[in-house]
Design a protein around this motif. Structure first.
Motif, short mmCIF file in Angstrom:
data_model
loop_
_atom_site.label_atom_id
_atom_site.label_comp_id
_atom_site.label_asym_id
_atom_site.label_seq_id
_atom_site.Cartn_x
_atom_site.Cartn_y
_atom_site.Cartn_z
N PHE A 6 -3.06 -0.05 1.58
CA PHE A 6 -2.95 0.90 2.68
C PHE A 6 -3.24 2.33 2.21
CE2 PHE A 6 -0.23 -2.64 3.93
CZ PHE A 6 -0.52 -2.80 5.27
N TYR A 7 -4.01 2.49 1.16
CA TYR A 7 -4.27 3.81 0.61
C TYR A 7 -4.82 4.76 1.69
CZ TYR A 7 -4.09 1.34 -3.89
OH TYR A 7 -3.71 0.57 -4.95
N GLU A 8 -4.26 5.95 1.76
CA GLU A 8 -4.72 7.02 2.64
C GLU A 8 -4.76 6.59 4.12
OE1 GLU A 8 -8.07 9.37 1.06
OE2 GLU A 8 -8.02 8.02 -0.66
N SER A 9 -3.94 5.65 4.49
CA SER A 9 -3.90 5.21 5.88
C SER A 9 -2.93 6.08 6.69
CB SER A 9 -3.48 3.74 5.98
OG SER A 9 -2.18 3.56 5.45
N VAL A 10 -3.12 6.09 8.00
CA VAL A 10 -2.22 6.79 8.92
C VAL A 10 -1.49 5.73 9.72
CG1 VAL A 10 -2.08 8.35 10.90
CG2 VAL A 10 -3.72 8.81 9.06
N ARG A 11 -0.15 5.79 9.72
CA ARG A 11 0.65 4.76 10.38
C ARG A 11 1.66 5.45 11.29
NH1 ARG A 11 0.25 4.17 5.17
NH2 ARG A 11 2.40 4.82 4.80
N ASN A 59 -4.24 -9.53 -0.16
CA ASN A 59 -5.42 -8.91 -0.78
C ASN A 59 -6.43 -8.37 0.25
OD1 ASN A 59 -6.64 -8.08 -3.22
ND2 ASN A 59 -8.11 -9.76 -3.12
N SER A 60 -5.96 -8.07 1.46
CA SER A 60 -6.84 -7.40 2.42
C SER A 60 -6.66 -5.90 2.32
CB SER A 60 -6.54 -7.88 3.85
OG SER A 60 -7.00 -9.21 4.03
N ARG A 61 -7.58 -5.13 2.89
CA ARG A 61 -7.59 -3.68 2.70
C ARG A 61 -7.58 -2.95 4.03
NH1 ARG A 61 -10.72 -6.47 -0.11
NH2 ARG A 61 -12.59 -6.10 1.11
N PHE A 62 -6.65 -2.01 4.13
CA PHE A 62 -6.54 -1.13 5.31
C PHE A 62 -6.67 0.32 4.85
CE2 PHE A 62 -4.55 -5.03 6.58
CZ PHE A 62 -4.80 -5.15 7.93
N ILE A 63 -7.55 0.57 3.90
CA ILE A 63 -7.72 1.91 3.34
C ILE A 63 -8.27 2.85 4.41
CG2 ILE A 63 -8.93 3.26 1.57
CD1 ILE A 63 -9.00 0.67 -0.12
#
Length: 224
Positions: free
Chosen positions: A179-184, A156-160
């Motif tokens: 991970f919404y809209e994240s760059v990986r 339940n952590s956020r990397f948005i």
């Protein structure tokens, strides 16, 4: 949190201390307007060094380097916009702490337990968080470069809108991790439960593109 007493300044004031070195709630000044700043920094450092449990420390914008915080406990502390270099904090425990927009370089927080805390917009370079419980935390907008979250619980952590570059998340619990809209780029999710991660809002928030390239959760080496 107190605001700086300097007229027209809306920045947060640094914590004040009594003769015993304990934090007291009295009016103060921000880093920019604090008289005898070097003495104030020494007071903050001394307080952290002599207390195993640090509660309510307010020290935004300070520089923290070459210090061992292993097994320390931090509750409700504000270190926003700070710079941390060569900090060793194995077994660190933190609750409701704010590290937003910090620059964290060459630090290790192995086997730490950090919950309900925020590091939004922070920059992590060569940071090791391996084997940690990072639950209900806010990593929105972070930039992580050559860092490790391996073997960690990210429930339940956020990397948005985060930028994760050459960073590892092997064998992690990603249930409800957003991970919404994240760059990986060059990120490994090998052995992690990517099917329970939240990646694409349009697909109900499940799985998304993390393992779309593989079709098999066993081979989650991701490079976008």
């Amino acid at each position: 949190m107190n605001l700086c007493q300097c007229p027209g300044c809306n920045k947060v004031a640094l914590s004040n201390f009594n003769e015993k070195g304990d934090i007291i709630c009295t009016p103060g000044y921000c880093l920019e307007h604090t008289p005898h700043l070097e003495e104030k920094i020494r007071e903050i450092k001394h307080h952290v060094e002599v207390h195993d449990k640090v509660i309510g420390l307010c020290a935004p914008n300070i520089v923290i380097e070459n210090i061992d915080l292993s097994n320390k406990k931090f509750y409700g502390c504000n270190l926003q916009n700070s710079t941390m270099t060569n900090v060793h904090a194995n077994g660190l425990r933190a609750r409701m702490c704010m590290l937003d927009f910090c620059t964290i370089t060459d630090c290790d927080l192995l086997n730490s337990n950090i919950q309900f805390s925020s590091a939004a917009g922070a920059k992590l370079v060569h940071v090791l968080l391996t084997g940690s419980d990072l639950i209900h935390d806010n990593f929105n907008g972070i930039t992580a470069y050559q860092s490790s979250f391996d073997d960690s619980d990210l429930y339940n952590s956020r990397f948005i809108k985060a930028m994760l570059i050459n960073t590892s998340m092997k064998n992690c619990n990603l249930k409800k991790t957003a991970f919404y809209e994240s760059v990986r780029e060059g990120v490994s999710f090998k052995m992690s439960n990517t099917r329970e991660a939240l990646v694409d809002r349009r697909k109900g928030g499940l799985m998304g593109d993390l393992d779309a390239q593989f079709g098999d959760e066993e081979n989650e080496e991701l490079s976008l």
